[in-house]
Design a protein around this motif. Structure first.
Motif, PDB file in Angstrom:
ATOM      1  N   MET A  31       0.768  -1.076   0.046  1.00 20.48           N
ATOM      2  CA  MET A  31      -0.012   0.051   0.089  1.00 20.48           C
ATOM      3  C   MET A  31       0.837   1.174  -0.008  1.00 20.48           C
ATOM      4  O   MET A  31       1.838   1.403   0.793  1.00 20.48           O
ATOM      5  CB  MET A  31      -0.879  -0.098   1.197  1.00 20.48           C
ATOM      6  CG  MET A  31      -2.041   0.803   1.211  1.00 20.48           C
ATOM      7  SD  MET A  31      -3.547   0.566   2.433  1.00 20.48           S
ATOM      8  CE  MET A  31      -4.212  -0.768   1.469  1.00 20.48           C
ATOM      9  N   LYS A  32       0.309   2.299  -0.941  1.00 23.67           N
ATOM     10  CA  LYS A  32       1.220   3.474  -0.863  1.00 23.67           C
ATOM     11  C   LYS A  32       1.112   4.238   0.453  1.00 23.67           C
ATOM     12  O   LYS A  32       1.926   5.192   0.709  1.00 23.67           O
ATOM     13  CB  LYS A  32       0.653   4.276  -2.085  1.00 23.67           C
ATOM     14  CG  LYS A  32       0.922   3.787  -3.428  1.00 23.67           C
ATOM     15  CD  LYS A  32       0.491   4.680  -4.638  1.00 23.67           C
ATOM     16  CE  LYS A  32       0.474   3.894  -5.731  1.00 23.67           C
ATOM     17  NZ  LYS A  32      -0.064   4.728  -7.002  1.00 23.67           N
ATOM     18  N   ALA A  33       0.145   3.980   1.068  1.00 22.42           N
ATOM     19  CA  ALA A  33      -0.087   4.829   2.370  1.00 22.42           C
ATOM     20  C   ALA A  33       0.974   4.745   3.464  1.00 22.42           C
ATOM     21  O   ALA A  33       1.350   5.481   4.074  1.00 22.42           O
ATOM     22  CB  ALA A  33      -1.194   4.425   3.242  1.00 22.42           C
ATOM     23  N   TRP A  34       2.147   3.630   3.155  1.00 26.94           N
ATOM     24  CA  TRP A  34       2.988   3.480   3.929  1.00 26.94           C
ATOM     25  C   TRP A  34       4.110   4.407   3.755  1.00 26.94           C
ATOM     26  O   TRP A  34       5.002   4.656   4.506  1.00 26.94           O
ATOM     27  CB  TRP A  34       3.689   2.119   3.640  1.00 26.94           C
ATOM     28  CG  TRP A  34       2.845   0.928   4.277  1.00 26.94           C
ATOM     29  CD1 TRP A  34       2.403  -0.098   3.531  1.00 26.94           C
ATOM     30  CD2 TRP A  34       2.660   0.496   5.838  1.00 26.94           C
ATOM     31  NE1 TRP A  34       1.694  -1.025   4.490  1.00 26.94           N
ATOM     32  CE2 TRP A  34       1.865  -0.571   5.484  1.00 26.94           C
ATOM     33  CE3 TRP A  34       3.090   1.118   6.962  1.00 26.94           C
ATOM     34  CZ2 TRP A  34       1.414  -1.185   6.866  1.00 26.94           C
ATOM     35  CZ3 TRP A  34       2.635   0.661   7.993  1.00 26.94           C
ATOM     36  CH2 TRP A  34       1.781  -0.744   8.160  1.00 26.94           C
ATOM     37  N   VAL A 296      -6.596   3.193   7.942  1.00 22.94           N
ATOM     38  CA  VAL A 296      -5.881   3.085   9.125  1.00 22.94           C
ATOM     39  C   VAL A 296      -4.473   3.206   9.130  1.00 22.94           C
ATOM     40  O   VAL A 296      -3.749   3.864   9.791  1.00 22.94           O
ATOM     41  CB  VAL A 296      -6.358   1.698   9.679  1.00 22.94           C
ATOM     42  CG1 VAL A 296      -5.387   1.222  10.764  1.00 22.94           C
ATOM     43  CG2 VAL A 296      -7.693   1.546   9.882  1.00 22.94           C
ATOM     44  N   ILE A 297      -3.907   2.682   7.837  1.00 24.84           N
ATOM     45  CA  ILE A 297      -2.446   2.779   7.679  1.00 24.84           C
ATOM     46  C   ILE A 297      -1.908   4.357   7.654  1.00 24.84           C
ATOM     47  O   ILE A 297      -1.027   4.659   8.315  1.00 24.84           O
ATOM     48  CB  ILE A 297      -2.055   1.790   6.574  1.00 24.84           C
ATOM     49  CG1 ILE A 297      -2.072   0.536   6.745  1.00 24.84           C
ATOM     50  CG2 ILE A 297      -0.614   2.176   6.052  1.00 24.84           C
ATOM     51  CD1 ILE A 297      -2.064  -0.486   5.731  1.00 24.84           C
ATOM     52  N   ALA A 301       0.523   4.766  10.505  1.00 28.17           N
ATOM     53  CA  ALA A 301       1.935   4.739  10.099  1.00 28.17           C
ATOM     54  C   ALA A 301       2.726   5.794  10.730  1.00 28.17           C
ATOM     55  O   ALA A 301       4.080   5.441  11.032  1.00 28.17           O
ATOM     56  CB  ALA A 301       2.193   4.668   8.717  1.00 28.17           C
ATOM     57  N   PRO A 302       2.567   7.165  10.806  1.00 30.63           N
ATOM     58  CA  PRO A 302       3.401   8.149  11.246  1.00 30.63           C
ATOM     59  C   PRO A 302       3.728   7.908  12.756  1.00 30.63           C
ATOM     60  O   PRO A 302       4.423   8.603  13.266  1.00 30.63           O
ATOM     61  CB  PRO A 302       2.752   9.411  11.044  1.00 30.63           C
ATOM     62  CG  PRO A 302       1.715   8.915   9.777  1.00 30.63           C
ATOM     63  CD  PRO A 302       1.230   7.753  10.116  1.00 30.63           C
ATOM     64  N   HIS A 303       2.820   7.294  13.292  1.00 36.33           N
ATOM     65  CA  HIS A 303       2.879   7.105  14.898  1.00 36.33           C
ATOM     66  C   HIS A 303       3.082   6.006  15.578  1.00 36.33           C
ATOM     67  O   HIS A 303       3.630   6.137  16.763  1.00 36.33           O
ATOM     68  CB  HIS A 303       1.669   7.606  15.579  1.00 36.33           C
ATOM     69  CG  HIS A 303       1.104   8.892  14.937  1.00 36.33           C
ATOM     70  ND1 HIS A 303       1.732  10.195  15.146  1.00 36.33           N
ATOM     71  CD2 HIS A 303      -0.092   9.205  14.044  1.00 36.33           C
ATOM     72  CE1 HIS A 303       1.013  11.140  14.506  1.00 36.33           C
ATOM     73  NE2 HIS A 303       0.041  10.663  13.607  1.00 36.33           N
ATOM     74  N   LEU A 304       2.994   4.735  14.759  1.00 35.72           N
ATOM     75  CA  LEU A 304       3.157   3.405  15.323  1.00 35.72           C
ATOM     76  C   LEU A 304       4.200   2.726  14.763  1.00 35.72           C
ATOM     77  O   LEU A 304       4.590   2.933  13.445  1.00 35.72           O
ATOM     78  CB  LEU A 304       1.865   2.806  15.376  1.00 35.72           C
ATOM     79  CG  LEU A 304       0.672   3.079  16.136  1.00 35.72           C
ATOM     80  CD1 LEU A 304      -0.540   2.264  15.748  1.00 35.72           C
ATOM     81  CD2 LEU A 304       1.081   3.279  17.703  1.00 35.72           C
ATOM     82  N   PRO A 305       5.002   1.797  15.261  1.00 33.26           N
ATOM     83  CA  PRO A 305       5.643   1.024  14.754  1.00 33.26           C
ATOM     84  C   PRO A 305       4.906   0.256  13.650  1.00 33.26           C
ATOM     85  O   PRO A 305       3.858   0.058  13.623  1.00 33.26           O
ATOM     86  CB  PRO A 305       6.351   0.112  15.746  1.00 33.26           C
ATOM     87  CG  PRO A 305       6.165   0.556  17.054  1.00 33.26           C
ATOM     88  CD  PRO A 305       4.914   1.406  16.852  1.00 33.26           C
ATOM     89  N   LYS A 306       5.659  -0.108  12.627  1.00 31.33           N
ATOM     90  CA  LYS A 306       5.174  -0.644  11.290  1.00 31.33           C
ATOM     91  C   LYS A 306       4.434  -1.941  11.556  1.00 31.33           C
ATOM     92  O   LYS A 306       3.407  -1.983  10.841  1.00 31.33           O
ATOM     93  CB  LYS A 306       6.060  -0.777  10.339  1.00 31.33           C
ATOM     94  CG  LYS A 306       7.224  -1.871  10.333  1.00 31.33           C
ATOM     95  CD  LYS A 306       8.113  -1.822   9.018  1.00 31.33           C
ATOM     96  CE  LYS A 306       9.220  -3.046   9.292  1.00 31.33           C
ATOM     97  NZ  LYS A 306      10.159  -3.081   8.124  1.00 31.33           N
TER      98      LYS A 306
END
Length: 371
Positions: A31-34, A296-297, A301-306
């Motif tokens: 996903m590009k959201a990563w 959700v990602i 993604a900016p705040h949690l471990p992947k």
């Protein structure tokens, strides 16, 4: 030995869920959201999730032949429409709203979103609103072919003739490079549908050389097509040398697992709890996992471990699918099935009335039916 049809094949529910989960894994990892986040180790495995679609097609061949057996074409149409459209319409509504607000999905015009409600938007030359909708277009064409079989009546012999004819026409479409024949007979996915149908014949009537021959030929066609035409994306991830063998291995595993299910070798899995529940949430999960995962990602993604963000997206997709399958989909399916069944009764009554009136007319006199 003839299989019992009084017991639900819960192992098929498990395979359906596994197919949806593999597609989800592929999409979520890519996903590009990563942004710049990568899952290099997981990616080497999740990339094969694209073949979850092939497993879906084989399961569809098996289950749809089972569901149409003993039914009329009208009854089959009612059952499929009631099964497919409620969750699909919900997904179009969700994706359409996200698309119009710019949060997710392709930027489609409102009338293009409306066209997607029909599930035949590709036939109108309109883009799919959801990335997985293209598979439903293939399923619809498969249902149309099965509907033709239902019109003449489903028997073992007619199924064999049907599969042989479809296989020949699919190969002809490829050889002739005919867009019309390719549209009607779907050469690339026909082997999976046909193999599923043949495995249902084996499940229903026991092992026999002819249906196993269809399975074997379908496997050969599927592997050859995948390693020569359809496997470029996987080869890109794993190297040109290993790629074809990995693809062939994964597709072989798909055929072997389905053959084990058809011959009862996976029946012990029915002891596992909640398999029917997993099967029920498969379709909503397949339709809705992409928008849920992207939202959700994108937020996590900016705040949690992947790995935590990936787990959160997966859990959210499962929860949404469970909500749809347990609360929203069943009443909608019942209402649609009831409405369609009532309409079918009206059609039959009007047809019977027309035949009765025609039967009372003198020979050569045109019949008239009052409006």
């Amino acid at each position: 030995m003839r299989s019992s049809f009084s017991t639900r094949l819960a192992e098929i529910d498990l395979l359906r869920f596994a197919a949806a989960a593999s597609v989800l894994a592929f999409h979520f990892v890519e996903m590009k959201a990563w942004g710049d986040v990568r899952f290099e180790g997981l990616r080497k495995i999740s990339t094969f999730g694209v073949y979850g679609v092939h497993l879906f097609f084989m399961i569809s061949g098996f289950v749809i032949l089972m569901s149409v057996w003993g039914r009329t074409a009208g009854e089959f149409a009612v059952s499929r429409i009631a099964r497919l459209y409620p969750a699909y319409w919900l997904s179009v509504g969700v994706l359409g709203a996200l698309s119009l607000t710019g949060l997710y999905g392709p930027a489609l015009a409102p009338w293009e979103i409306l066209a997607n409600l029909t599930m035949v938007q590709q036939g109108l030359g309109i883009r799919d609103l959801g990335a997985v909708y293209w598979t439903l277009w293939a399923e619809l064409r498969f249902y149309l072919l099965i509907g033709v079989l239902a019109l003449v009546g489903v028997t073992y012999r007619r199924c064999v003739i049907f599969m042989a004819g479809w296989l020949v026409l699919a190969l002809t479409a490829t050889a002739a490079k005919s867009p019309l024949l390719e549209f009607l007979f779907m050469p690339w996915c026909a082997p999976y549908f046909i193999a599923g149908m043949a495995l249902h014949l084996i499940h229903r009537a026991g092992s026999s050389a002819v249906p196993w021959a269809f399975v074997g030929v379908s496997w050969i066609l599927a592997v050859v097509e995948a390693v020569t035409e359809g496997g470029a994306r996987v080869r890109e991830y794993h190297g040109a040398a290993a790629g074809p063998y990995l693809i062939a291995g994964v597709l072989t595993l798909v055929f072997v697992v389905m053959a084990l299910a058809a011959t009862g070798r996976l029946s012990r899995l029915r002891r596992l709890p909640s398999l029917v529940t997993l099967g029920a949430l498969t379709y909503p999960l397949y339709l809705l996992h992409l928008p849920v995962g992207a939202l959700v990602i994108g937020a996590a993604a900016p705040h949690l471990p992947k790995w935590a963000a990936l787990a959160a997206a997966t859990l959210a997709a499962l929860l949404v699918a469970h909500l749809v399958s347990s609360r929203l989909e069943p009443p909608a399916m019942r209402a649609l099935r009831s409405a369609l069944t009532s309409s079918m009764v009206t059609i039959r009554q009007q047809d019977a009335a027309a035949r009765e009136v025609a039967g009372t007319q003198p020979l050569g006199t045109p019949s008239k039916v009052r409006a």
